[in-house]
Design a protein around this motif. Structure first.
Motif, short mmCIF file in Angstrom:
data_model
loop_
_atom_site.label_atom_id
_atom_site.label_comp_id
_atom_site.label_asym_id
_atom_site.label_seq_id
_atom_site.Cartn_x
_atom_site.Cartn_y
_atom_site.Cartn_z
N MET A 145 2.82 4.92 8.78
CA MET A 145 3.20 5.51 7.49
C MET A 145 4.47 4.87 6.93
O MET A 145 5.54 4.96 7.53
N LEU A 146 4.28 4.27 5.78
CA LEU A 146 5.39 3.58 5.11
C LEU A 146 6.60 4.48 4.91
O LEU A 146 7.74 4.11 5.21
N GLU A 147 6.35 5.70 4.42
CA GLU A 147 7.49 6.57 4.08
C GLU A 147 8.28 6.99 5.31
O GLU A 147 9.50 7.14 5.24
N TYR A 148 7.61 7.17 6.45
CA TYR A 148 8.35 7.53 7.68
C TYR A 148 9.23 6.36 8.10
O TYR A 148 10.36 6.54 8.54
N ARG A 152 0.89 -1.17 0.00
CA ARG A 152 0.00 0.00 0.00
C ARG A 152 0.92 1.21 0.00
O ARG A 152 1.93 1.22 0.71
N LEU A 153 0.57 2.22 -0.74
CA LEU A 153 1.48 3.36 -0.82
C LEU A 153 1.55 4.12 0.50
O LEU A 153 2.62 4.41 1.02
N GLN A 154 0.41 4.42 1.07
CA GLN A 154 0.42 5.29 2.25
C GLN A 154 0.49 4.52 3.56
O GLN A 154 1.18 4.90 4.47
N GLU A 155 -0.27 3.47 3.65
CA GLU A 155 -0.34 2.77 4.93
C GLU A 155 -0.32 1.27 4.68
O GLU A 155 -0.80 0.81 3.66
N TRP A 156 0.20 0.53 5.60
CA TRP A 156 0.12 -0.93 5.51
C TRP A 156 -1.16 -1.30 6.23
O TRP A 156 -1.25 -1.25 7.45
N VAL A 215 6.82 -6.47 9.60
CA VAL A 215 8.12 -6.12 10.15
C VAL A 215 8.88 -5.33 9.08
O VAL A 215 9.11 -5.84 7.98
N ALA A 216 9.21 -4.09 9.39
CA ALA A 216 9.93 -3.26 8.43
C ALA A 216 11.43 -3.51 8.54
O ALA A 216 12.10 -3.74 7.55
N PHE A 217 11.95 -3.44 9.78
CA PHE A 217 13.35 -3.79 9.99
C PHE A 217 13.51 -4.26 11.42
O PHE A 217 12.66 -3.99 12.28
N ILE A 228 7.77 -2.06 13.28
CA ILE A 228 6.64 -2.68 12.59
C ILE A 228 5.79 -1.62 11.92
O ILE A 228 5.37 -0.65 12.56
N LEU A 229 5.55 -1.86 10.64
CA LEU A 229 4.68 -0.97 9.89
C LEU A 229 3.25 -1.44 10.14
O LEU A 229 2.88 -2.56 9.75
N GLY A 230 2.48 -0.64 10.83
CA GLY A 230 1.11 -1.08 11.12
C GLY A 230 0.48 -0.19 12.16
O GLY A 230 1.12 0.72 12.71
N ASP A 231 -0.78 -0.45 12.43
CA ASP A 231 -1.53 0.33 13.41
C ASP A 231 -1.18 -0.16 14.80
O ASP A 231 -1.37 -1.34 15.12
#
Ligand code: SAM
Length: 435
Positions: free
Chosen positions: A396-399, A105-109, A117-119, A127-130
């Motif tokens: 937010m993915l970009e952050y 998803r571009l804006q949000e996972w 898990v982002a890194f 973690i990318l998520g709510d």
């Protein structure tokens, strides 16, 4: 089956946490969409460095032997399917692939209840998520949650925010699973804004008083202090009430609410954050203490030669006003990376010094520090540097992309290849297509 994750540093290669398992399974599908279950089991086991054969055990009253590792991977598959992230390959039995939504998803996972898990590092996981969903899966004892949620601003920032009573409910909902995992005597430090005004009025909103009461009444927290973060770099404002009608003073501070779940057993220790004595005080100590007799006008506080300040002390106990501008090297690094890669800048990062102070004051080495609204990753970076375990989430993915790549080194961390690609030594954010 338990849907919990252990603290990142306590996992071993043979006992993967649910988050590791999630990342590895999602990654296996990213790498080989349309693979059979057997291929997925193999890929996940490889990534996690475990031997699936070692996870066969009797289950239930009749003691039938099951492979618990395979069962865990299937649980992750089920979660991915439930969230619309995996779909059956037409005309193929037992073969699944990621959906467009599942891929990116571009804006949000948007994967409620899961997160990606982002890194991750030896000590922590981003973690990318709510956060409201992710922290429900965490059952490791949390020593400190230090965070700055979106403020209830009248003109929302890029990442959006709630206002009014909805805001109080949102913060309580986000913090509730974290407070449930807070160890006895653990702390929550919450940075919010003092500068929220009633619509069309120079009067300040009472939302922060309401929030403090809600955290005490709904979540059972105790207020230890309201520490003032005095920031001389704050832009002057509010324009309307300070600069135009001149009814208000210009803004200069933000509150840092410090709560605990058990004040008597609160694990804070000011000896960990002592500051150097002033030159004058150090000299007085060196000379054997106070030489003059003095008393305050009502006599409540008196100093006497020969008895006051005669014992050397290792430092000065900090006051409860914290002086720091918002700029710092780490923040600049994240902003530079974002700019260089066309990512949006993050507008509200903590200065690292502030996070360092609270991590040292409120936790000890190896304890778990979390930030549910991690933005530019300040808490993650500081916790890593100070040897604390950490969990950080952001929507937010970009952050996440800017925070991860700017603050962590590819040699010391695992970066999800769905979010970055590596070009020689540099990590570049992937341009992700909308679902
Ligand atoms: C004020 S910023 C935090 C900045 C952070 N303290 C730092 O030092 O960079 C708030 C962050 O919360 C994130 N956010 C908002 N709602 C969220 C949610 N439900 N779950 C996780 N993150 C969320 C936003 O994307 C934003 O980056």
């Amino acid at each position: 089956m338990a849907q919990s994750v252990s603290s990142p540093g306590t996992r071993g290669p043979h006992t993967p946490s649910q988050l590791d398992l999630f990342a590895a399974t999602a990654q296996a599908y990213m790498d080989q969409s349309g693979a059979s279950n057997t291929e997925i089991y193999e890929a996940v086991a490889d990534r996690l460095g475990i031997d699936p054969g070692a996870h066969v055990a009797p289950v239930g009253a009749d003691g039938v032997r099951y492979n618990l590792f395979h069962r865990n991977v299937r649980w992750v598959q089920q979660s991915l399917k439930k969230d619309g992230l995996l779909e059956r390959v037409p005309d193929e039995r037992g073969i699944w692939r990621l959906t467009g939504k599942g891929r990116f998803r571009l804006q949000e996972w948007q994967a409620p209840g899961t997160g990606l898990v982002a890194f991750s590092t030896r000590l922590g996981v981003a973690i990318l998520g709510d956060c409201r969903a992710v922290f429900r899966q965490v059952d490791a004892p949390i020593a400190l949650c230090i965070t700055s949620p979106p403020y209830p601003l009248a003109s929302p920032r890029a990442y959006g925010n709630k206002s009014g009573d909805e805001y109080i409910d949102f913060i309580c909902e986000a913090l509730e699973p974290i407070v449930a995992s807070l160890k006895t005597g653990g702390s929550l430090v919450l940075n919010i804004s003092n500068d929220i005004f009633e619509r069309g009025s120079p009067a300040r909103s009472l939302y922060r008083e309401k929030l403090v009461l809600a955290l005490a009444e709904r979540l059972g927290l105790f207020k230890m202090d309201e520490i003032i973060w005095h920031n001389r770099q704050k832009a002057p404002g509010p324009t309307q009430w300070a600069c135009k009608t001149r009814q208000q003073l210009t803004v200069a501070w933000e509150p840092l609410y410090w709560f605990t779940n058990d004040p008597q057993r609160c694990e804070s220790d000011n000896r960990r954050v002592l500051q150097p004595h002033t030159e004058r005080h150090a000299q007085m100590l060196a000379e054997g203490g106070e030489r003059r007799a003095r008393a305050s006008s009502d006599g409540a506080h008196a100093v006497r030669p020969g008895s006051s300040y005669v014992n050397a002390t290792p430092g000065r106990i900090p006051g409860n006003v914290f002086e720091a501008g918002h700029t710092c090297a780490g923040r600049n690094q994240v902003q530079r990376y974002a700019k260089a890669h066309g990512l949006p800048p993050h507008g509200a990062m903590f200065p690292e010094r502030l996070v360092e102070f609270f991590v040292e004051f409120l936790t000890q080495a190896d304890e778990l520090v979390v930030d549910p609204f991690s933005g530019g990753g300040t808490v993650a970076a500081v916790a890593e540097r100070l040897g604390r375990e950490w969990i950080a989430t952001d929507l937010m993915l970009e952050y996440m992309q800017a925070a991860g790549a700017a603050r962590f080194c590819p040699d010391d961390a695992w970066f999800n290849p769905a979010l970055w690609h590596r070009e020689s030594d540099a990590l570049r954010p992937r341009q992700l297509a909308a679902a």
